[in-house]
Write a protein that holds these residues in place. Structure first.
Motif, PDB file in Angstrom:
ATOM      1  N   LEU A 185       0.825  -1.210   0.000  1.00 46.89           N
ATOM      2  CA  LEU A 185       0.000   0.000   0.000  1.00 46.89           C
ATOM      3  C   LEU A 185       0.857   1.257   0.000  1.00 46.89           C
ATOM      4  O   LEU A 185       0.560   2.221  -0.724  1.00 46.89           O
ATOM      5  CB  LEU A 185      -0.960  -0.001   1.196  1.00 46.89           C
ATOM      6  N   GLU A 186       1.926   1.262   0.775  1.00 45.51           N
ATOM      7  CA  GLU A 186       2.839   2.413   0.791  1.00 45.51           C
ATOM      8  C   GLU A 186       3.452   2.632  -0.583  1.00 45.51           C
ATOM      9  O   GLU A 186       3.547   3.771  -1.058  1.00 45.51           O
ATOM     10  CB  GLU A 186       3.936   2.203   1.831  1.00 45.51           C
ATOM     11  N   THR A 187       3.844   1.552  -1.226  1.00 48.96           N
ATOM     12  CA  THR A 187       4.432   1.654  -2.563  1.00 48.96           C
ATOM     13  C   THR A 187       3.416   2.198  -3.565  1.00 48.96           C
ATOM     14  O   THR A 187       3.731   3.090  -4.370  1.00 48.96           O
ATOM     15  CB  THR A 187       4.944   0.270  -3.030  1.00 48.96           C
ATOM     16  N   LEU A 188       2.199   1.673  -3.520  1.00 52.51           N
ATOM     17  CA  LEU A 188       1.164   2.137  -4.437  1.00 52.51           C
ATOM     18  C   LEU A 188       0.841   3.617  -4.221  1.00 52.51           C
ATOM     19  O   LEU A 188       0.643   4.362  -5.187  1.00 52.51           O
ATOM     20  CB  LEU A 188      -0.099   1.288  -4.297  1.00 52.51           C
ATOM     21  N   LEU A 189       0.790   4.041  -2.977  1.00 55.09           N
ATOM     22  CA  LEU A 189       0.524   5.454  -2.696  1.00 55.09           C
ATOM     23  C   LEU A 189       1.651   6.347  -3.209  1.00 55.09           C
ATOM     24  O   LEU A 189       1.397   7.426  -3.755  1.00 55.09           O
ATOM     25  CB  LEU A 189       0.299   5.674  -1.199  1.00 55.09           C
ATOM     26  N   TYR A 224       1.258   6.541  -6.928  1.00 56.08           N
ATOM     27  CA  TYR A 224       0.133   7.419  -7.272  1.00 56.08           C
ATOM     28  C   TYR A 224       0.568   8.883  -7.237  1.00 56.08           C
ATOM     29  O   TYR A 224       0.183   9.675  -8.101  1.00 56.08           O
ATOM     30  CB  TYR A 224      -1.038   7.190  -6.317  1.00 56.08           C
ATOM     31  N   ALA A 225       1.370   9.232  -6.255  1.00 52.16           N
ATOM     32  CA  ALA A 225       1.786  10.622  -6.080  1.00 52.16           C
ATOM     33  C   ALA A 225       2.575  11.148  -7.277  1.00 52.16           C
ATOM     34  O   ALA A 225       2.531  12.346  -7.571  1.00 52.16           O
ATOM     35  CB  ALA A 225       2.609  10.767  -4.804  1.00 52.16           C
ATOM     36  N   THR A 226       3.269  10.264  -7.981  1.00 53.74           N
ATOM     37  CA  THR A 226       4.086  10.697  -9.105  1.00 53.74           C
ATOM     38  C   THR A 226       3.525  10.242 -10.459  1.00 53.74           C
ATOM     39  O   THR A 226       4.135  10.510 -11.490  1.00 53.74           O
ATOM     40  CB  THR A 226       5.528  10.170  -8.956  1.00 53.74           C
ATOM     41  N   ALA A 227       2.398   9.574 -10.446  1.00 56.59           N
ATOM     42  CA  ALA A 227       1.830   9.016 -11.682  1.00 56.59           C
ATOM     43  C   ALA A 227       1.153  10.102 -12.519  1.00 56.59           C
ATOM     44  O   ALA A 227       0.673  11.112 -11.996  1.00 56.59           O
ATOM     45  CB  ALA A 227       0.819   7.929 -11.342  1.00 56.59           C
ATOM     46  N   SER A 228       1.086   9.820 -13.782  1.00 60.58           N
ATOM     47  CA  SER A 228       0.338  10.694 -14.687  1.00 60.58           C
ATOM     48  C   SER A 228      -1.149  10.428 -14.475  1.00 60.58           C
ATOM     49  O   SER A 228      -1.535   9.369 -13.960  1.00 60.58           O
ATOM     50  CB  SER A 228       0.718  10.392 -16.138  1.00 60.58           C
ATOM     51  N   PRO A 229      -1.988  11.369 -14.887  1.00 63.32           N
ATOM     52  CA  PRO A 229      -3.427  11.134 -14.764  1.00 63.32           C
ATOM     53  C   PRO A 229      -3.870   9.835 -15.446  1.00 63.32           C
ATOM     54  O   PRO A 229      -4.761   9.147 -14.948  1.00 63.32           O
ATOM     55  CB  PRO A 229      -4.047  12.358 -15.422  1.00 63.32           C
ATOM     56  N   ALA A 230      -3.248   9.483 -16.543  1.00 58.90           N
ATOM     57  CA  ALA A 230      -3.613   8.258 -17.259  1.00 58.90           C
ATOM     58  C   ALA A 230      -3.264   7.003 -16.458  1.00 58.90           C
ATOM     59  O   ALA A 230      -3.940   5.975 -16.590  1.00 58.90           O
ATOM     60  CB  ALA A 230      -2.904   8.217 -18.617  1.00 58.90           C
ATOM     61  N   GLN A 231      -2.242   7.059 -15.630  1.00 59.40           N
ATOM     62  CA  GLN A 231      -1.808   5.908 -14.844  1.00 59.40           C
ATOM     63  C   GLN A 231      -2.577   5.778 -13.526  1.00 59.40           C
ATOM     64  O   GLN A 231      -2.633   4.688 -12.947  1.00 59.40           O
ATOM     65  CB  GLN A 231      -0.318   6.022 -14.517  1.00 59.40           C
ATOM     66  N   ILE A 291      -3.728   2.490 -10.745  1.00 55.09           N
ATOM     67  CA  ILE A 291      -3.171   2.447  -9.394  1.00 55.09           C
ATOM     68  C   ILE A 291      -4.297   2.454  -8.364  1.00 55.09           C
ATOM     69  O   ILE A 291      -4.245   1.715  -7.372  1.00 55.09           O
ATOM     70  CB  ILE A 291      -2.184   3.608  -9.168  1.00 55.09           C
ATOM     71  N   VAL A 292      -5.324   3.245  -8.592  1.00 60.83           N
ATOM     72  CA  VAL A 292      -6.467   3.278  -7.672  1.00 60.83           C
ATOM     73  C   VAL A 292      -7.136   1.906  -7.616  1.00 60.83           C
ATOM     74  O   VAL A 292      -7.512   1.426  -6.542  1.00 60.83           O
ATOM     75  CB  VAL A 292      -7.468   4.381  -8.062  1.00 60.83           C
ATOM     76  N   THR A 293      -7.262   1.247  -8.754  1.00 60.50           N
ATOM     77  CA  THR A 293      -7.837  -0.096  -8.779  1.00 60.50           C
ATOM     78  C   THR A 293      -7.002  -1.056  -7.937  1.00 60.50           C
ATOM     79  O   THR A 293      -7.543  -1.838  -7.145  1.00 60.50           O
ATOM     80  CB  THR A 293      -7.947  -0.610 -10.229  1.00 60.50           C
ATOM     81  N   GLN A 294      -5.674  -0.987  -8.083  1.00 69.94           N
ATOM     82  CA  GLN A 294      -4.787  -1.835  -7.284  1.00 69.94           C
ATOM     83  C   GLN A 294      -4.923  -1.516  -5.798  1.00 69.94           C
ATOM     84  O   GLN A 294      -4.938  -2.423  -4.961  1.00 69.94           O
ATOM     85  CB  GLN A 294      -3.334  -1.638  -7.712  1.00 69.94           C
ATOM     86  N   LEU A 295      -5.003  -0.229  -5.468  1.00 69.99           N
ATOM     87  CA  LEU A 295      -5.171   0.177  -4.068  1.00 69.99           C
ATOM     88  C   LEU A 295      -6.460  -0.396  -3.479  1.00 69.99           C
ATOM     89  O   LEU A 295      -6.453  -0.933  -2.371  1.00 69.99           O
ATOM     90  CB  LEU A 295      -5.186   1.705  -3.946  1.00 69.99           C
ATOM     91  N   CYS A 296      -7.529  -0.284  -4.222  1.00 67.40           N
ATOM     92  CA  CYS A 296      -8.821  -0.800  -3.746  1.00 67.40           C
ATOM     93  C   CYS A 296      -8.777  -2.306  -3.541  1.00 67.40           C
ATOM     94  O   CYS A 296      -9.275  -2.820  -2.534  1.00 67.40           O
ATOM     95  CB  CYS A 296      -9.940  -0.422  -4.710  1.00 67.40           C
ATOM     96  N   ASP A 297      -8.178  -3.021  -4.484  1.00 62.74           N
ATOM     97  CA  ASP A 297      -8.057  -4.479  -4.359  1.00 62.74           C
ATOM     98  C   ASP A 297      -7.215  -4.858  -3.143  1.00 62.74           C
ATOM     99  O   ASP A 297      -7.571  -5.762  -2.385  1.00 62.74           O
ATOM    100  CB  ASP A 297      -7.439  -5.084  -5.620  1.00 62.74           C
ATOM    101  N   GLU A 298      -6.091  -4.168  -2.960  1.00 67.72           N
ATOM    102  CA  GLU A 298      -5.205  -4.464  -1.831  1.00 67.72           C
ATOM    103  C   GLU A 298      -5.888  -4.144  -0.500  1.00 67.72           C
ATOM    104  O   GLU A 298      -5.781  -4.899   0.461  1.00 67.72           O
ATOM    105  CB  GLU A 298      -3.896  -3.673  -1.960  1.00 67.72           C
ATOM    106  N   LEU A 299      -6.601  -3.023  -0.446  1.00 64.78           N
ATOM    107  CA  LEU A 299      -7.312  -2.654   0.782  1.00 64.78           C
ATOM    108  C   LEU A 299      -8.418  -3.660   1.107  1.00 64.78           C
ATOM    109  O   LEU A 299      -8.644  -3.989   2.274  1.00 64.78           O
ATOM    110  CB  LEU A 299      -7.890  -1.244   0.672  1.00 64.78           C
TER     111      LEU A 299
END
Length: 87
Positions: free
Chosen positions: A19-23, A26-33, A37-45
Protein backbone atom coordinates in the motif's frame (compact mmCIF):
# COMPACT_ATOMS: atom_id res chain seq x y z
CA UNK A 1 -4.87 -20.72 15.44
CA UNK A 2 -1.49 -19.20 16.37
CA UNK A 3 0.24 -20.34 13.17
CA UNK A 4 -2.56 -18.92 11.02
CA UNK A 5 -2.41 -15.68 12.98
CA UNK A 6 1.34 -15.39 12.50
CA UNK A 7 0.88 -15.96 8.77
CA UNK A 8 -1.83 -13.29 8.76
CA UNK A 9 0.48 -10.84 10.50
CA UNK A 10 3.18 -11.47 7.89
CA UNK A 11 0.67 -10.97 5.11
CA UNK A 12 -0.64 -7.77 6.70
CA UNK A 13 2.89 -6.38 7.06
CA UNK A 14 3.53 -7.16 3.40
CA UNK A 15 0.22 -5.54 2.51
CA UNK A 16 1.23 -2.36 4.36
CA UNK A 17 4.42 -2.19 2.29
CA UNK A 18 2.46 -2.75 -0.92
CA UNK A 19 0.00 0.00 0.00
CA UNK A 20 2.84 2.41 0.79
CA UNK A 21 4.43 1.65 -2.56
CA UNK A 22 1.16 2.14 -4.44
CA UNK A 23 0.52 5.45 -2.70
CA UNK A 24 4.02 6.64 -3.60
CA UNK A 25 3.46 5.57 -7.21
CA UNK A 26 0.13 7.42 -7.27
CA UNK A 27 1.79 10.62 -6.08
CA UNK A 28 4.09 10.70 -9.11
CA UNK A 29 1.83 9.02 -11.68
CA UNK A 30 0.34 10.69 -14.69
CA UNK A 31 -3.43 11.13 -14.76
CA UNK A 32 -3.61 8.26 -17.26
CA UNK A 33 -1.81 5.91 -14.84
CA UNK A 34 -3.72 6.86 -11.73
CA UNK A 35 -6.86 4.88 -12.53
CA UNK A 36 -4.96 1.60 -12.62
CA UNK A 37 -3.17 2.45 -9.39
CA UNK A 38 -6.47 3.28 -7.67
CA UNK A 39 -7.84 -0.10 -8.78
CA UNK A 40 -4.79 -1.83 -7.28
CA UNK A 41 -5.17 0.18 -4.07
CA UNK A 42 -8.82 -0.80 -3.75
CA UNK A 43 -8.06 -4.48 -4.36
CA UNK A 44 -5.21 -4.46 -1.83
CA UNK A 45 -7.31 -2.65 0.78
CA UNK A 46 -10.16 -5.15 0.32
CA UNK A 47 -7.83 -8.11 0.83
CA UNK A 48 -6.15 -6.38 3.77
CA UNK A 49 -9.48 -5.68 5.48
CA UNK A 50 -10.72 -9.23 4.91
CA UNK A 51 -7.59 -10.61 6.54
CA UNK A 52 -7.92 -8.31 9.53
CA UNK A 53 -11.59 -8.99 10.12
CA UNK A 54 -11.48 -12.70 9.28
CA UNK A 55 -8.27 -13.79 11.02
CA UNK A 56 -6.48 -11.13 13.02
CA UNK A 57 -9.34 -9.57 14.99
CA UNK A 58 -10.85 -12.90 16.07
CA UNK A 59 -7.42 -14.07 17.26
CA UNK A 60 -6.89 -10.82 19.15
CA UNK A 61 -10.34 -11.11 20.72
CA UNK A 62 -9.49 -14.60 21.90
CA UNK A 63 -6.11 -13.50 23.25
CA UNK A 64 -7.55 -10.41 24.98
CA UNK A 65 -10.07 -12.48 26.90
CA UNK A 66 -11.43 -10.44 29.78
CA UNK A 67 -8.59 -7.88 29.84
CA UNK A 68 -10.52 -4.61 29.59
CA UNK A 69 -7.64 -2.40 28.32
CA UNK A 70 -6.97 -4.83 25.47
CA UNK A 71 -10.66 -5.06 24.61
CA UNK A 72 -10.95 -1.26 24.61
CA UNK A 73 -7.96 -0.97 22.28
CA UNK A 74 -9.50 -3.52 19.92
CA UNK A 75 -12.78 -1.59 19.92
CA UNK A 76 -10.89 1.61 19.06
CA UNK A 77 -8.98 -0.04 16.22
CA UNK A 78 -12.14 -1.58 14.80
CA UNK A 79 -13.87 1.79 14.96
CA UNK A 80 -11.02 3.43 13.05
CA UNK A 81 -11.11 0.75 10.38
CA UNK A 82 -14.90 1.04 10.11
CA UNK A 83 -14.47 4.76 9.44
CA UNK A 84 -11.95 4.01 6.70
CA UNK A 85 -14.29 1.47 5.09
CA UNK A 86 -16.98 4.15 4.94
CA UNK A 87 -14.72 6.41 2.88
Amino acid sequence: MLVGTLDAISLLASSHRTLETLLAEYATASPAQRGAIVTQLCDELAAHTALETGVLYPALDEAAGALMPARQLLATVRGQHDMLKAI
